[in-house]
Design a protein around this motif. Sequence first.
Motif, PDB file in Angstrom:
ATOM      1  N   ARG A  37       0.823  -1.210   0.000  1.00 15.13           N
ATOM      2  CA  ARG A  37       0.000   0.000   0.000  1.00 15.13           C
ATOM      3  C   ARG A  37       0.857   1.260   0.000  1.00 15.13           C
ATOM      4  O   ARG A  37       0.335   2.349  -0.159  1.00 15.13           O
ATOM      5  CB  ARG A  37      -0.939  -0.001   1.228  1.00 15.13           C
ATOM      6  N   LEU A  38       2.178   1.088   0.217  1.00 13.90           N
ATOM      7  CA  LEU A  38       3.094   2.239   0.147  1.00 13.90           C
ATOM      8  C   LEU A  38       4.050   2.009  -1.028  1.00 13.90           C
ATOM      9  O   LEU A  38       4.677   0.956  -1.120  1.00 13.90           O
ATOM     10  CB  LEU A  38       3.885   2.357   1.451  1.00 13.90           C
ATOM     11  N   ILE A  39       4.154   2.997  -1.912  1.00 12.22           N
ATOM     12  CA  ILE A  39       5.108   2.936  -3.020  1.00 12.22           C
ATOM     13  C   ILE A  39       6.063   4.111  -2.857  1.00 12.22           C
ATOM     14  O   ILE A  39       5.638   5.262  -2.724  1.00 12.22           O
ATOM     15  CB  ILE A  39       4.402   3.037  -4.397  1.00 12.22           C
ATOM     16  N   ASP A  40       7.373   3.805  -2.885  1.00 11.06           N
ATOM     17  CA  ASP A  40       8.404   4.826  -2.655  1.00 11.06           C
ATOM     18  C   ASP A  40       9.194   5.072  -3.935  1.00 11.06           C
ATOM     19  O   ASP A  40       9.927   4.201  -4.404  1.00 11.06           O
ATOM     20  CB  ASP A  40       9.352   4.332  -1.558  1.00 11.06           C
ATOM     21  N   THR A  41       9.024   6.282  -4.513  1.00 11.28           N
ATOM     22  CA  THR A  41       9.800   6.642  -5.697  1.00 11.28           C
ATOM     23  C   THR A  41      10.513   7.973  -5.422  1.00 11.28           C
ATOM     24  O   THR A  41      10.523   8.465  -4.293  1.00 11.28           O
ATOM     25  CB  THR A  41       8.898   6.698  -6.960  1.00 11.28           C
ATOM     26  N   ALA A  42      11.128   8.531  -6.464  1.00 12.80           N
ATOM     27  CA  ALA A  42      11.845   9.807  -6.319  1.00 12.80           C
ATOM     28  C   ALA A  42      12.024  10.393  -7.707  1.00 12.80           C
ATOM     29  O   ALA A  42      12.106   9.666  -8.705  1.00 12.80           O
ATOM     30  CB  ALA A  42      13.211   9.587  -5.672  1.00 12.80           C
ATOM     31  N   GLN A  43      12.106  11.733  -7.727  1.00 14.17           N
ATOM     32  CA  GLN A  43      12.359  12.455  -8.973  1.00 14.17           C
ATOM     33  C   GLN A  43      13.579  11.861  -9.713  1.00 14.17           C
ATOM     34  O   GLN A  43      13.529  11.569 -10.896  1.00 14.17           O
ATOM     35  CB  GLN A  43      12.628  13.918  -8.576  1.00 14.17           C
ATOM     36  N   ILE A  44      14.656  11.606  -8.966  1.00 11.82           N
ATOM     37  CA  ILE A  44      15.922  11.175  -9.580  1.00 11.82           C
ATOM     38  C   ILE A  44      15.863   9.728 -10.092  1.00 11.82           C
ATOM     39  O   ILE A  44      16.665   9.340 -10.930  1.00 11.82           O
ATOM     40  CB  ILE A  44      17.108  11.349  -8.592  1.00 11.82           C
ATOM     41  N   TYR A  45      14.896   8.933  -9.651  1.00 10.00           N
ATOM     42  CA  TYR A  45      14.828   7.543 -10.130  1.00 10.00           C
ATOM     43  C   TYR A  45      14.396   7.486 -11.600  1.00 10.00           C
ATOM     44  O   TYR A  45      14.549   6.469 -12.262  1.00 10.00           O
ATOM     45  CB  TYR A  45      13.859   6.684  -9.301  1.00 10.00           C
ATOM     46  N   GLY A  46      13.806   8.587 -12.077  1.00 10.97           N
ATOM     47  CA  GLY A  46      13.415   8.628 -13.492  1.00 10.97           C
ATOM     48  C   GLY A  46      12.269   7.693 -13.824  1.00 10.97           C
ATOM     49  O   GLY A  46      12.067   7.344 -14.998  1.00 10.97           O
ATOM     50  N   ASN A  47      11.538   7.251 -12.805  1.00  6.99           N
ATOM     51  CA  ASN A  47      10.453   6.301 -13.094  1.00  6.99           C
ATOM     52  C   ASN A  47       9.114   6.722 -12.484  1.00  6.99           C
ATOM     53  O   ASN A  47       8.260   5.874 -12.209  1.00  6.99           O
ATOM     54  CB  ASN A  47      10.831   4.879 -12.654  1.00  6.99           C
ATOM     55  N   LEU A  80      17.912  24.707  -3.854  1.00  6.66           N
ATOM     56  CA  LEU A  80      16.814  25.044  -4.760  1.00  6.66           C
ATOM     57  C   LEU A  80      16.049  26.239  -4.204  1.00  6.66           C
ATOM     58  O   LEU A  80      15.900  26.381  -2.989  1.00  6.66           O
ATOM     59  CB  LEU A  80      15.858  23.861  -4.907  1.00  6.66           C
ATOM     60  N   SER A  81      15.570  27.079  -5.100  1.00  9.87           N
ATOM     61  CA  SER A  81      14.762  28.208  -4.658  1.00  9.87           C
ATOM     62  C   SER A  81      13.368  27.695  -4.265  1.00  9.87           C
ATOM     63  O   SER A  81      12.987  26.563  -4.591  1.00  9.87           O
ATOM     64  CB  SER A  81      14.628  29.229  -5.789  1.00  9.87           C
ATOM     65  N   TYR A  82      12.637  28.586  -3.614  1.00 10.49           N
ATOM     66  CA  TYR A  82      11.253  28.306  -3.239  1.00 10.49           C
ATOM     67  C   TYR A  82      10.453  27.909  -4.485  1.00 10.49           C
ATOM     68  O   TYR A  82       9.772  26.879  -4.516  1.00 10.49           O
ATOM     69  CB  TYR A  82      10.692  29.571  -2.579  1.00 10.49           C
ATOM     70  N   GLU A  83      10.575  28.715  -5.543  1.00  8.89           N
ATOM     71  CA  GLU A  83       9.810  28.474  -6.774  1.00  8.89           C
ATOM     72  C   GLU A  83      10.207  27.163  -7.446  1.00  8.89           C
ATOM     73  O   GLU A  83       9.352  26.414  -7.927  1.00  8.89           O
ATOM     74  CB  GLU A  83      10.017  29.629  -7.766  1.00  8.89           C
ATOM     75  N   GLU A  84      11.519  26.885  -7.507  1.00  8.15           N
ATOM     76  CA  GLU A  84      11.984  25.634  -8.137  1.00  8.15           C
ATOM     77  C   GLU A  84      11.440  24.415  -7.398  1.00  8.15           C
ATOM     78  O   GLU A  84      11.085  23.406  -8.009  1.00  8.15           O
ATOM     79  CB  GLU A  84      13.516  25.580  -8.134  1.00  8.15           C
ATOM     80  N   THR A  85      11.383  24.530  -6.084  1.00  9.17           N
ATOM     81  CA  THR A  85      10.854  23.400  -5.295  1.00  9.17           C
ATOM     82  C   THR A  85       9.384  23.165  -5.642  1.00  9.17           C
ATOM     83  O   THR A  85       8.966  22.026  -5.881  1.00  9.17           O
ATOM     84  CB  THR A  85      11.025  23.676  -3.788  1.00  9.17           C
ATOM     85  N   LEU A  86       8.623  24.247  -5.695  1.00 12.81           N
ATOM     86  CA  LEU A  86       7.194  24.100  -6.054  1.00 12.81           C
ATOM     87  C   LEU A  86       7.047  23.501  -7.450  1.00 12.81           C
ATOM     88  O   LEU A  86       6.214  22.621  -7.682  1.00 12.81           O
ATOM     89  CB  LEU A  86       6.486  25.457  -6.013  1.00 12.81           C
ATOM     90  N   GLN A  87       7.893  23.984  -8.375  1.00 15.85           N
ATOM     91  CA  GLN A  87       7.808  23.474  -9.756  1.00 15.85           C
ATOM     92  C   GLN A  87       8.142  21.985  -9.823  1.00 15.85           C
ATOM     93  O   GLN A  87       7.475  21.207 -10.505  1.00 15.85           O
ATOM     94  CB  GLN A  87       8.787  24.233 -10.659  1.00 15.85           C
ATOM     95  N   ASN A  88       9.218  21.589  -9.110  1.00 18.79           N
ATOM     96  CA  ASN A  88       9.602  20.168  -9.120  1.00 18.79           C
ATOM     97  C   ASN A  88       8.501  19.292  -8.535  1.00 18.79           C
ATOM     98  O   ASN A  88       8.251  18.179  -9.014  1.00 18.79           O
ATOM     99  CB  ASN A  88      10.904  19.953  -8.345  1.00 18.79           C
ATOM    100  N   PHE A  89       7.850  19.793  -7.506  1.00 23.73           N
ATOM    101  CA  PHE A  89       6.738  19.052  -6.903  1.00 23.73           C
ATOM    102  C   PHE A  89       5.626  18.850  -7.930  1.00 23.73           C
ATOM    103  O   PHE A  89       5.113  17.741  -8.106  1.00 23.73           O
ATOM    104  CB  PHE A  89       6.211  19.798  -5.674  1.00 23.73           C
ATOM    105  N   GLU A  90       5.272  19.934  -8.635  1.00 20.90           N
ATOM    106  CA  GLU A  90       4.188  19.843  -9.632  1.00 20.90           C
ATOM    107  C   GLU A  90       4.568  18.859 -10.741  1.00 20.90           C
ATOM    108  O   GLU A  90       3.732  18.095 -11.216  1.00 20.90           O
ATOM    109  CB  GLU A  90       3.871  21.217 -10.230  1.00 20.90           C
TER     110      GLU A  90
END
Length: 272
Positions: A37-47, A80-90
Amino acid sequence: MKLNNHINIPELGLGVFQIPNEETAEIVKNGIINGYRLIDTAQIYGNEEGTGQGIKEGLHATNLPREELFITSKLWGSNLSYEETLQNFETSLEKLGLDYLDLYLIHWPGTDYGYQESWKAMEDLYKAGRVKAIGVSNFQKHHLERLFTYAQTLPAVNQIELHPKLAQKSLRHFLEKHNIKTQAWSPLMQGKLLDNEVIQKIAQKHNKSAAQIILRWHLEQGILLNVKSVKVERMRANRDVFDFSLDQEDMLLLDALDENLRVGPDPETFNF
Ligand SMILES: NC(=O)c1ccc[n+]([C@@H]2O[C@H](COP(=O)([O-])OP(=O)(O)OC[C@H]3O[C@@H](n4cnc5c(N)ncnc54)[C@H](OP(=O)(O)O)[C@@H]3O)[C@@H](O)[C@H]2O)c1
Protein backbone atom coordinates in the motif's frame (compact mmCIF):
# COMPACT_ATOMS: atom_id res chain seq x y z
CA MET A 1 1.78 3.57 12.24
CA LYS A 2 0.87 7.16 13.01
CA LEU A 3 3.09 10.05 11.98
CA ASN A 4 3.49 13.16 14.16
CA ASN A 5 0.60 14.84 12.29
CA HIS A 6 -1.69 11.81 12.93
CA ILE A 7 -1.53 10.58 9.33
CA ASN A 8 -1.35 6.79 9.01
CA ILE A 9 1.62 5.28 7.18
CA PRO A 10 2.08 1.61 6.26
CA GLU A 11 5.01 0.04 8.08
CA LEU A 12 6.35 -1.65 4.97
CA GLY A 13 6.55 -0.19 1.47
CA LEU A 14 7.74 -1.16 -1.99
CA GLY A 15 10.74 0.82 -3.27
CA VAL A 16 11.36 1.32 -6.99
CA PHE A 17 14.97 2.56 -6.99
CA GLN A 18 16.98 1.34 -10.02
CA ILE A 19 13.93 0.05 -11.90
CA PRO A 20 13.84 1.37 -15.50
CA ASN A 21 10.81 3.55 -16.19
CA GLU A 22 9.42 1.20 -18.85
CA GLU A 23 9.46 -1.75 -16.40
CA THR A 24 8.10 0.10 -13.40
CA ALA A 25 4.35 0.05 -14.19
CA GLU A 26 4.15 -3.74 -14.19
CA ILE A 27 6.15 -4.01 -10.96
CA VAL A 28 4.12 -1.38 -9.11
CA LYS A 29 0.88 -2.96 -10.33
CA ASN A 30 2.08 -6.37 -9.07
CA GLY A 31 3.06 -4.78 -5.76
CA ILE A 32 -0.42 -3.35 -5.26
CA ILE A 33 -2.09 -6.62 -6.28
CA ASN A 34 0.13 -8.41 -3.77
CA GLY A 35 -0.81 -6.16 -0.89
CA TYR A 36 1.68 -3.27 -0.91
CA ARG A 37 0.00 0.00 0.00
CA LEU A 38 3.09 2.24 0.15
CA ILE A 39 5.11 2.94 -3.02
CA ASP A 40 8.40 4.83 -2.65
CA THR A 41 9.80 6.64 -5.70
CA ALA A 42 11.84 9.81 -6.32
CA GLN A 43 12.36 12.46 -8.97
CA ILE A 44 15.92 11.17 -9.58
CA TYR A 45 14.83 7.54 -10.13
CA GLY A 46 13.42 8.63 -13.49
CA ASN A 47 10.45 6.30 -13.09
CA GLU A 48 7.67 8.49 -11.72
CA GLU A 49 5.71 8.05 -14.96
CA GLY A 50 5.98 4.27 -14.79
CA THR A 51 5.09 4.39 -11.10
CA GLY A 52 2.00 6.49 -11.90
CA GLN A 53 0.93 4.06 -14.60
CA GLY A 54 1.42 1.14 -12.19
CA ILE A 55 -0.67 2.91 -9.54
CA LYS A 56 -3.46 3.40 -12.04
CA GLU A 57 -3.36 -0.23 -13.17
CA GLY A 58 -3.01 -1.52 -9.59
CA LEU A 59 -6.04 0.47 -8.43
CA HIS A 60 -8.02 -0.75 -11.42
CA ALA A 61 -7.05 -4.39 -10.81
CA THR A 62 -7.86 -4.29 -7.07
CA ASN A 63 -10.80 -1.91 -7.19
CA LEU A 64 -9.20 0.11 -4.41
CA PRO A 65 -9.64 3.88 -4.07
CA ARG A 66 -6.56 6.12 -4.35
CA GLU A 67 -6.83 6.91 -0.61
CA GLU A 68 -5.86 3.32 0.23
CA LEU A 69 -2.40 3.95 -1.17
CA PHE A 70 0.46 5.92 0.36
CA ILE A 71 2.70 7.45 -2.32
CA THR A 72 6.08 8.96 -1.52
CA SER A 73 8.35 10.95 -3.82
CA LYS A 74 11.49 12.98 -3.18
CA LEU A 75 12.86 16.32 -4.26
CA TRP A 76 16.28 16.27 -5.95
CA GLY A 77 18.78 19.13 -5.92
CA SER A 78 20.50 21.33 -3.39
CA ASN A 79 20.09 25.06 -2.87
CA LEU A 80 16.81 25.04 -4.76
CA SER A 81 14.76 28.21 -4.66
CA TYR A 82 11.25 28.31 -3.24
CA GLU A 83 9.81 28.47 -6.77
CA GLU A 84 11.98 25.63 -8.14
CA THR A 85 10.85 23.40 -5.29
CA LEU A 86 7.19 24.10 -6.05
CA GLN A 87 7.81 23.47 -9.76
CA ASN A 88 9.60 20.17 -9.12
CA PHE A 89 6.74 19.05 -6.90
CA GLU A 90 4.19 19.84 -9.63
CA THR A 91 6.29 17.97 -12.22
CA SER A 92 6.46 14.90 -9.96
CA LEU A 93 2.69 14.98 -9.39
CA GLU A 94 2.05 15.35 -13.11
CA LYS A 95 4.34 12.41 -13.97
CA LEU A 96 2.68 10.30 -11.30
CA GLY A 97 -0.77 11.30 -12.56
CA LEU A 98 -1.86 12.21 -9.02
CA ASP A 99 -3.46 15.26 -7.48
CA TYR A 100 -1.75 14.88 -4.10
CA LEU A 101 1.20 13.04 -2.57
CA ASP A 102 1.14 11.29 0.78
CA LEU A 103 4.74 12.08 1.62
CA TYR A 104 7.27 14.41 0.00
CA LEU A 105 10.90 14.28 1.14
CA ILE A 106 14.02 16.37 0.62
CA HIS A 107 16.18 13.58 -0.80
CA TRP A 108 19.65 14.59 0.50
CA PRO A 109 20.82 17.43 2.72
CA GLY A 110 23.91 18.30 0.60
CA THR A 111 27.02 19.64 2.27
CA ASP A 112 26.10 23.29 2.84
CA TYR A 113 22.73 23.32 4.65
CA GLY A 114 21.15 24.65 1.44
CA TYR A 115 17.63 23.32 2.05
CA GLN A 116 15.96 26.23 3.87
CA GLU A 117 14.01 27.56 0.86
CA SER A 118 12.95 24.06 -0.12
CA TRP A 119 11.65 23.37 3.37
CA LYS A 120 9.61 26.59 3.32
CA ALA A 121 8.08 25.55 -0.02
CA MET A 122 7.32 22.09 1.32
CA GLU A 123 5.64 23.58 4.39
CA ASP A 124 3.43 25.65 2.10
CA LEU A 125 2.57 22.60 -0.03
CA TYR A 126 1.63 20.83 3.19
CA LYS A 127 -0.49 23.75 4.44
CA ALA A 128 -2.24 23.88 1.05
CA GLY A 129 -3.14 20.18 1.31
CA ARG A 130 -1.10 19.15 -1.75
CA VAL A 131 0.82 16.63 0.37
CA LYS A 132 -0.34 14.80 3.51
CA ALA A 133 3.06 14.82 5.22
CA ILE A 134 6.54 16.24 4.58
CA GLY A 135 9.91 14.98 5.63
CA VAL A 136 13.58 14.55 4.88
CA SER A 137 15.94 11.81 3.85
CA ASN A 138 19.57 11.17 4.73
CA PHE A 139 19.57 13.96 7.31
CA GLN A 140 22.00 13.66 10.20
CA LYS A 141 21.43 15.18 13.64
CA HIS A 142 23.15 18.48 12.76
CA HIS A 143 21.12 18.86 9.54
CA LEU A 144 17.92 18.55 11.55
CA GLU A 145 19.13 20.86 14.32
CA ARG A 146 19.70 23.53 11.65
CA LEU A 147 16.24 22.90 10.18
CA PHE A 148 14.62 23.17 13.65
CA THR A 149 15.87 26.78 13.90
CA TYR A 150 13.44 27.93 11.19
CA ALA A 151 10.90 25.15 10.60
CA GLN A 152 7.25 25.86 11.34
CA THR A 153 6.29 22.28 10.51
CA LEU A 154 8.62 19.54 11.72
CA PRO A 155 9.51 16.64 9.41
CA ALA A 156 7.28 13.62 9.93
CA VAL A 157 9.87 11.15 8.59
CA ASN A 158 13.62 10.84 8.08
CA GLN A 159 14.35 8.13 5.50
CA ILE A 160 17.87 6.77 6.02
CA GLU A 161 20.03 3.80 5.09
CA LEU A 162 19.42 1.29 7.86
CA HIS A 163 20.10 -2.45 8.22
CA PRO A 164 21.90 -4.67 10.74
CA LYS A 165 25.33 -3.54 9.43
CA LEU A 166 24.30 0.13 9.86
CA ALA A 167 21.93 0.24 12.81
CA GLN A 168 22.00 4.06 13.26
CA LYS A 169 21.16 3.80 16.98
CA SER A 170 22.16 7.30 18.00
CA LEU A 171 20.34 9.00 15.10
CA ARG A 172 17.27 6.85 15.74
CA HIS A 173 17.26 7.88 19.38
CA PHE A 174 17.45 11.56 18.38
CA LEU A 175 14.58 11.14 15.89
CA GLU A 176 12.42 9.40 18.46
CA LYS A 177 13.03 12.22 20.95
CA HIS A 178 11.75 14.69 18.32
CA ASN A 179 8.79 12.54 17.30
CA ILE A 180 10.14 11.97 13.76
CA LYS A 181 9.67 8.46 12.37
CA THR A 182 12.69 6.57 11.10
CA GLN A 183 12.15 4.89 7.74
CA ALA A 184 14.80 2.49 6.43
CA TRP A 185 16.15 2.40 2.89
CA SER A 186 18.17 -0.54 1.58
CA PRO A 187 16.90 -2.61 4.53
CA LEU A 188 18.47 -5.72 2.93
CA MET A 189 21.70 -3.82 2.24
CA GLN A 190 20.74 -4.28 -1.43
CA GLY A 191 20.94 -8.07 -1.00
CA LYS A 192 24.49 -8.05 0.43
CA LEU A 193 23.39 -9.29 3.86
CA LEU A 194 21.44 -12.33 2.75
CA ASP A 195 24.23 -14.90 3.06
CA ASN A 196 25.45 -13.64 6.41
CA GLU A 197 25.97 -16.71 8.65
CA VAL A 198 24.36 -15.24 11.77
CA ILE A 199 21.27 -14.25 9.81
CA GLN A 200 21.14 -17.62 8.05
CA LYS A 201 21.18 -19.43 11.43
CA ILE A 202 18.35 -17.32 12.82
CA ALA A 203 16.44 -17.92 9.58
CA GLN A 204 16.79 -21.70 9.98
CA LYS A 205 15.61 -21.48 13.60
CA HIS A 206 12.39 -19.70 12.56
CA ASN A 207 11.96 -21.53 9.26
CA LYS A 208 12.02 -18.17 7.47
CA SER A 209 14.32 -16.66 4.83
CA ALA A 210 17.26 -14.39 5.62
CA ALA A 211 15.39 -11.47 4.04
CA GLN A 212 12.39 -12.08 6.31
CA ILE A 213 14.61 -12.12 9.41
CA ILE A 214 16.21 -8.79 8.46
CA LEU A 215 12.87 -7.11 7.75
CA ARG A 216 11.47 -8.46 11.03
CA TRP A 217 14.50 -6.98 12.86
CA HIS A 218 13.42 -3.56 11.57
CA LEU A 219 9.77 -4.03 12.48
CA GLU A 220 10.57 -5.28 16.00
CA GLN A 221 12.13 -1.87 16.65
CA GLY A 222 9.29 0.21 15.21
CA ILE A 223 11.30 1.18 12.13
CA LEU A 224 9.32 1.85 8.95
CA LEU A 225 10.89 0.39 5.82
CA ASN A 226 10.89 0.33 2.03
CA VAL A 227 12.14 -2.84 0.37
CA LYS A 228 12.59 -3.35 -3.33
CA SER A 229 12.02 -6.45 -5.41
CA VAL A 230 10.98 -6.82 -9.03
CA LYS A 231 9.98 -10.46 -8.45
CA VAL A 232 6.46 -11.30 -7.34
CA GLU A 233 7.51 -14.26 -5.13
CA ARG A 234 10.00 -12.05 -3.30
CA MET A 235 7.49 -9.22 -2.98
CA ARG A 236 5.12 -11.68 -1.32
CA ALA A 237 7.79 -13.18 0.93
CA ASN A 238 8.99 -9.73 2.01
CA ARG A 239 5.47 -8.85 3.15
CA ASP A 240 5.00 -12.14 4.92
CA VAL A 241 6.72 -11.00 8.09
CA PHE A 242 3.84 -10.31 10.45
CA ASP A 243 3.23 -13.87 11.69
CA PHE A 244 6.37 -14.37 13.78
CA SER A 245 8.67 -12.45 16.07
CA LEU A 246 12.33 -12.49 16.99
CA ASP A 247 13.33 -13.24 20.57
CA GLN A 248 15.82 -11.33 22.68
CA GLU A 249 18.67 -13.66 21.78
CA ASP A 250 18.02 -13.18 18.03
CA MET A 251 17.88 -9.42 18.47
CA LEU A 252 21.18 -9.35 20.41
CA LEU A 253 22.90 -11.41 17.72
CA LEU A 254 21.55 -9.13 14.96
CA ASP A 255 22.41 -5.97 16.92
CA ALA A 256 25.99 -7.23 17.24
CA LEU A 257 26.39 -7.13 13.43
CA ASP A 258 26.47 -3.31 13.43
CA GLU A 259 29.73 -2.05 11.88
CA ASN A 260 28.59 1.38 10.72
CA LEU A 261 28.96 0.00 7.20
CA ARG A 262 27.15 1.72 4.32
CA VAL A 263 26.09 0.43 0.91
CA GLY A 264 25.09 3.94 -0.25
CA PRO A 265 26.74 7.37 -0.07
CA ASP A 266 27.67 9.05 3.20
CA PRO A 267 25.32 12.02 3.85
CA GLU A 268 28.22 13.97 5.38
CA THR A 269 30.06 14.13 2.06
CA PHE A 270 27.46 13.44 -0.64
CA ASN A 271 26.78 16.39 -2.89
CA PHE A 272 24.74 16.64 -6.05
N1 LIG B 1 16.26 7.96 0.30
C1 LIG B 1 17.31 7.44 -0.29
O1 LIG B 1 18.36 8.09 -0.45
C2 LIG B 1 17.23 6.05 -0.81
C3 LIG B 1 18.40 5.38 -1.27
C4 LIG B 1 18.27 4.07 -1.71
C5 LIG B 1 17.04 3.43 -1.69
N2 LIG B 1 15.91 4.10 -1.27
C6 LIG B 1 14.57 3.46 -1.26
O2 LIG B 1 14.62 2.25 -0.51
C7 LIG B 1 14.19 1.15 -1.34
C8 LIG B 1 14.88 -0.14 -0.96
O3 LIG B 1 16.30 -0.03 -1.05
P1 LIG B 1 17.17 -0.74 -2.20
O4 LIG B 1 16.35 -0.95 -3.39
O5 LIG B 1 18.40 0.10 -2.34
O6 LIG B 1 17.66 -2.10 -1.53
P2 LIG B 1 17.01 -3.34 -0.73
O7 LIG B 1 15.54 -3.26 -0.70
O8 LIG B 1 17.77 -3.47 0.54
O9 LIG B 1 17.47 -4.57 -1.63
C9 LIG B 1 17.00 -4.76 -2.93
C10 LIG B 1 17.80 -5.91 -3.53
O10 LIG B 1 17.56 -7.11 -2.81
C11 LIG B 1 16.96 -8.09 -3.69
N3 LIG B 1 15.91 -8.76 -2.92
C12 LIG B 1 14.75 -8.19 -2.48
N4 LIG B 1 14.03 -9.09 -1.78
C13 LIG B 1 14.73 -10.25 -1.78
C14 LIG B 1 14.50 -11.53 -1.24
N5 LIG B 1 13.40 -11.81 -0.55
N6 LIG B 1 15.44 -12.49 -1.43
C15 LIG B 1 16.56 -12.22 -2.13
N7 LIG B 1 16.84 -11.01 -2.67
C16 LIG B 1 15.93 -10.03 -2.50
C17 LIG B 1 16.45 -7.32 -4.89
O11 LIG B 1 16.53 -8.09 -6.07
P3 LIG B 1 15.25 -8.30 -7.04
O12 LIG B 1 14.66 -6.94 -7.31
O13 LIG B 1 15.87 -8.93 -8.26
O14 LIG B 1 14.32 -9.20 -6.32
C18 LIG B 1 17.45 -6.16 -4.97
O15 LIG B 1 18.62 -6.56 -5.63
C19 LIG B 1 14.53 1.66 -2.75
O16 LIG B 1 13.91 0.93 -3.77
C20 LIG B 1 14.11 3.11 -2.66
O17 LIG B 1 12.71 3.21 -2.78
C21 LIG B 1 16.00 5.39 -0.84
